[in-house]
Motif scaffolding. Structure first.
Motif, PDB file in Angstrom:
ATOM      1  N   GLU A 159       0.831  -1.137  -0.019  1.00  0.00           N
ATOM      2  CA  GLU A 159      -0.017   0.035  -0.121  1.00  0.00           C
ATOM      3  C   GLU A 159       0.986   1.305  -0.177  1.00  0.00           C
ATOM      4  N   PRO A 160       1.873   1.551   0.974  1.00  0.00           N
ATOM      5  CA  PRO A 160       2.675   2.696   0.965  1.00  0.00           C
ATOM      6  C   PRO A 160       3.313   2.878  -0.346  1.00  0.00           C
ATOM      7  N   GLU A 161       3.856   1.786  -1.004  1.00  0.00           N
ATOM      8  CA  GLU A 161       4.614   1.792  -2.216  1.00  0.00           C
ATOM      9  C   GLU A 161       3.816   2.501  -3.448  1.00  0.00           C
ATOM     10  N   LEU A 162       2.661   1.765  -3.604  1.00  0.00           N
ATOM     11  CA  LEU A 162       1.600   2.194  -4.377  1.00  0.00           C
ATOM     12  C   LEU A 162       1.133   3.698  -4.371  1.00  0.00           C
ATOM     13  N   ALA A 163       0.762   3.944  -3.025  1.00  0.00           N
ATOM     14  CA  ALA A 163       0.672   5.422  -2.830  1.00  0.00           C
ATOM     15  C   ALA A 163       1.556   6.409  -3.153  1.00  0.00           C
ATOM     16  N   ALA A 164       2.756   6.125  -2.777  1.00  0.00           N
ATOM     17  CA  ALA A 164       3.829   6.963  -3.112  1.00  0.00           C
ATOM     18  C   ALA A 164       4.008   7.142  -4.596  1.00  0.00           C
ATOM     19  N   LEU A 165       3.921   6.104  -5.552  1.00  0.00           N
ATOM     20  CA  LEU A 165       3.890   6.113  -6.699  1.00  0.00           C
ATOM     21  C   LEU A 165       2.929   6.991  -7.536  1.00  0.00           C
ATOM     22  N   ARG A 166       1.751   6.670  -7.115  1.00  0.00           N
ATOM     23  CA  ARG A 166       0.603   7.535  -7.483  1.00  0.00           C
ATOM     24  C   ARG A 166       0.748   9.127  -7.243  1.00  0.00           C
TER      25      ARG A 166
END
Length: 236
Positions: A159-166
């Motif tokens: 979740e944190p990785e995806l949110a950061a990339l978005r």
């Protein structure tokens, strides 16, 4: 000479009129093909649009268990990537045919209205998609929620990785490709994305470094998807 010219024109017109209109329409659409499909060190970014598109199509095919050619043909005939993500997501969770859902979307004017009659539970839809549907979100945002759920389901990201990339601006295609390369090389997907965005490298160069040939992209993506207990995006 004038007679020959007029005769040639009339013959061309007759031939043109004999071609069914759908064939003409398909020809007009399919002419927009990728001409550069291989990495060229002299022009390192030239094949990136194709590599991004084919990796996303491979992910779509693996996630929903459909033939990649089917998806490519639908896009060539004018169906948007956003509509395909949404239709197949709803179809996987309701048992409805995605093609019929695409028609319902056209008739009813929104995915919220098209999805209402399906009576899919919030749990099955996923909270992201459910909230976007209830808010009558634009198709682009709704499709983004579908892709995010799939990327998390198949453990391309946490979740944190995806949110950061978005937040950094990564789109659906970039998320799929950076996730593939990161899984293969154990590099940070954020670093991969940033390096491409600041023109320090290209997606084609990164695939070369990861030793992933174009022909291997579908199998590499499928392996990542199937590694998640062999599950696909089916109804829960």
């Amino acid at each position: 000479m004038g007679l020959i010219t007029r005769s040639s024109f009339q013959l061309s017109l007759i031939v043109l009129l004999m071609i069914p209109m759908p064939a003409l329409a398909i020809s007009a659409i399919t002419c927009h093909c990728f001409t550069d499909r291989s990495y060229d060190p002299a022009r390192p970014t030239v094949a990136d649009p194709y590599l991004l598109a084919t990796t996303q199509n491979s992910f779509f095919a693996a996630a929903f268990g459909v033939d990649k050619k089917t998806i490519v043909m639908k896009k060539q005939k004018g169906t948007s990537a956003d509509d395909l993500w949404i239709a197949y997501w709803l179809g996987a969770r309701s048992g409805a045919d995605p093609g019929n859902l695409l028609q319902e979307r056209k008739v009813k004017g929104s995915w919220r209205l098209a999805a209402t009659a399906l009576n899919i539970s919030e749990k099955s839809l996923g909270s992201r998609v459910d909230e976007a549907l209830k808010a009558n979100a634009p198709d682009e945002r709704l499709a983004r929620m579908v892709v995010d759920d799939l990327l998390l389901r198949f453990r391309f990201y946490d979740e944190p990785e995806l949110a950061a990339l978005r937040k950094a601006g990564a789109g659906n295609q970039e998320l799929v490709l950076s996730g593939l390369i990161a899984a293969k090389t154990h590099q940070s997907p954020m670093q991969l994305y940033r390096d491409v965005k600041k023109a320090a490298t290209s997606w084609g160069a990164l695939l070369q470094q990861a030793k992933i040939d174009n022909s291997e992209i579908p199998s590499e993506v499928t392996a990542l998807v199937m590694a998640t207990n062999g599950s696909r995006a089916k109804k829960e």
